[in-house]
Design a protein around this motif. Sequence first.
Motif, short mmCIF file in Angstrom:
data_model
loop_
_atom_site.label_atom_id
_atom_site.label_comp_id
_atom_site.label_asym_id
_atom_site.label_seq_id
_atom_site.Cartn_x
_atom_site.Cartn_y
_atom_site.Cartn_z
N ILE A 22 0.83 -1.21 0.00
CA ILE A 22 0.00 0.00 0.00
C ILE A 22 0.87 1.25 0.00
CG2 ILE A 22 -1.65 1.32 1.38
CD1 ILE A 22 -2.81 -1.32 2.32
N ASP A 23 2.05 1.18 0.60
CA ASP A 23 2.92 2.34 0.72
C ASP A 23 3.46 2.81 -0.62
OD1 ASP A 23 3.93 4.19 2.58
OD2 ASP A 23 5.92 3.29 2.39
N VAL A 24 3.28 2.05 -1.67
CA VAL A 24 3.71 2.47 -3.00
C VAL A 24 2.84 3.62 -3.51
CG1 VAL A 24 4.00 1.68 -5.39
CG2 VAL A 24 4.61 0.18 -3.50
N SER A 25 1.64 3.73 -2.96
CA SER A 25 0.73 4.80 -3.37
C SER A 25 1.31 6.16 -2.99
CB SER A 25 -0.63 4.60 -2.72
OG SER A 25 -0.55 4.81 -1.33
N PRO A 26 0.75 7.24 -3.52
CA PRO A 26 1.28 8.59 -3.23
C PRO A 26 1.18 9.01 -1.76
CG PRO A 26 -0.28 8.66 -5.05
CD PRO A 26 -0.30 7.28 -4.50
N ILE A 27 0.29 8.38 -1.00
CA ILE A 27 0.13 8.73 0.42
C ILE A 27 0.97 7.76 1.25
CG2 ILE A 27 -1.50 8.95 2.33
CD1 ILE A 27 -3.67 9.39 0.19
N PRO A 28 1.90 8.25 2.07
CA PRO A 28 2.76 7.36 2.86
C PRO A 28 2.03 6.77 4.07
CG PRO A 28 3.30 9.63 3.29
CD PRO A 28 2.26 9.64 2.20
#
Length: 53
Positions: A22-28
């Motif tokens: 999930i951390d690959v998304s723009p939101i950390p």
Amino acid sequence: MSQNHLVSRFKYIIIFLLLMLIDVSPIPVTALIGLYVVLFRPRWFMQMIDNIY
């Protein structure tokens, strides 16, 4: 090590792997969860640590 500890470790490894995906998304997401744990020290975090160790 008992069977319960192994199941807990495996469960949390799967959760952390999902968080990494999930951390690959723009939101950390992982950094936000880490900040929340450091600031508020939630009960579920201590229970998670007790289950692992």
